[in-house]
Design an enzyme around this catalytic site. Sequence first.
Site: not given
Length: 500
Positions: A412, A461, A473
């Site tokens: 990420c 994240h 993402e």
Amino acid sequence: MLSGTGLLTPTLASAVPPPPPNPSDSDIAAAGARVGDQLGRVGQLIDQVASANQQLAAIDAQVAIKREDVNKALVDLQNARTVADAAAAAVGIAQQALRDAGRMISDAQTKFDAFAVTDYVKGTGSAGFSSLLDAQGPQDVLDRAQILRMLSSKQNATLDGLQRARTEEANRDSTARASKLEADRASAEADAKKSEAEDAIAAAVTAQQEQAAQKAAVESQRDSAAAELDQARNAAAGLEGQRDAYSQWDQQRQAEEAAAAAAAEAAQQAAVAAAARVAADQASADRAAALVTGERDHTDLAGSTTSSGTTSTGTTSSGSTSSSGSTSSSGSTSSGTSSSGATSSGGGRGSSGKDPSLTGSAAIELVIDRGMSVLGTPYSWGGGNENGPTKGIRDGGVADSYGDYNKVGFDCSGLMMYAFGGLGISLPHYTGYQYTAGKQVPSSQMRRGDMIFYGPGASQHVALFLGDGKMLEAPQSGSVVKVSPVRFDGMTPYAVRMVE
């Protein structure tokens, strides 16, 4: 720069349940009396499945935090190594200066000795005054006195030079000792950071191993409850209800398939168009490549390789990504500065080379294009930098089971580095540091191009907000870079804006 479209299509089974049976009229008539009091049990099973899903989400969140702890430790390790390299170089400079001072002393001593010999042999010191006694007249006396003054002045200058050289040697010796102490301290700091990185990896591995067993147990309970729920629904609703349920399911299935097909087609078209624009923008590629040149490889735990290479990406005629692994680099400079003027903390990345002409919507769309251009690229834990996807790192657990260490892809935070790299903005490879890299705005006010974070202190994240309730993402091992609906559960209070 796409690795295929099949992985981009939402799984229909996640939205539409399996088809219920479609009984005949005679079956419905015969089963009418058997419709009973199963509805209470059905409600209990629904609650049980929901509880199991919540436990699984909590386990996944904890594992994500452990993984990002490793990213943080690796960034800190590379920063400490850079400080140690600089201190070692300072020791070399100080030692050379000390050697130069020694040579100055030697030269001064030689001159002093020469004047001493001359004074002794020729009597140019105090003994030389006797030479005035046999002078041949007043003029001869004046000439000899002037010569004596000159020789005395040269001798004094030689003595002064010798004293200065000795003082300089003492200063250089003190500097060399201080530089050596600083180099030893920096080396010890680098060793400590390496130990912290190794401990963080071990902690992640242990957490994943412990939670894998818990996850398997919860999934088994969930599957068992789901199966029992299906059976109870069939019995409670009756065959007539099954007929209605089947009709509704079929309508929902058709609608979901049409929506999924339209979304997949739109995502495919957007990704292809973005890839074409990114491929044509050589300036942004050069800016991104410049950020990587001379940087340490994020996943280099041993610290043994020191080249400036990085992964190259290109688009084939079929639209699939062609990538090669990255090598580590030497020499890291100060942390990067975002376009909003905020400095990324703890990043250890190169200074921003952002083009000042890239502002507003043009800069934002360049960031979105670069992110969308790698749609479908595999997830690889620890992978990715400003220049493209790279191989990931071993974790001894979940990531290894998916082969992340041998995949060229993004995690990420690596995906965010690539998206903003085309602007010349360098981000650290850790979500917690990226959270402080730009202007923080309330998540309720986020705009297209802002970064969205999850977990305590942004430790879990990060994703890129696209607008219209969607985000880009790289979610987890086994997945790919994709467009997802924005998730508000676990979101941090602030989003981060790198471009105004």
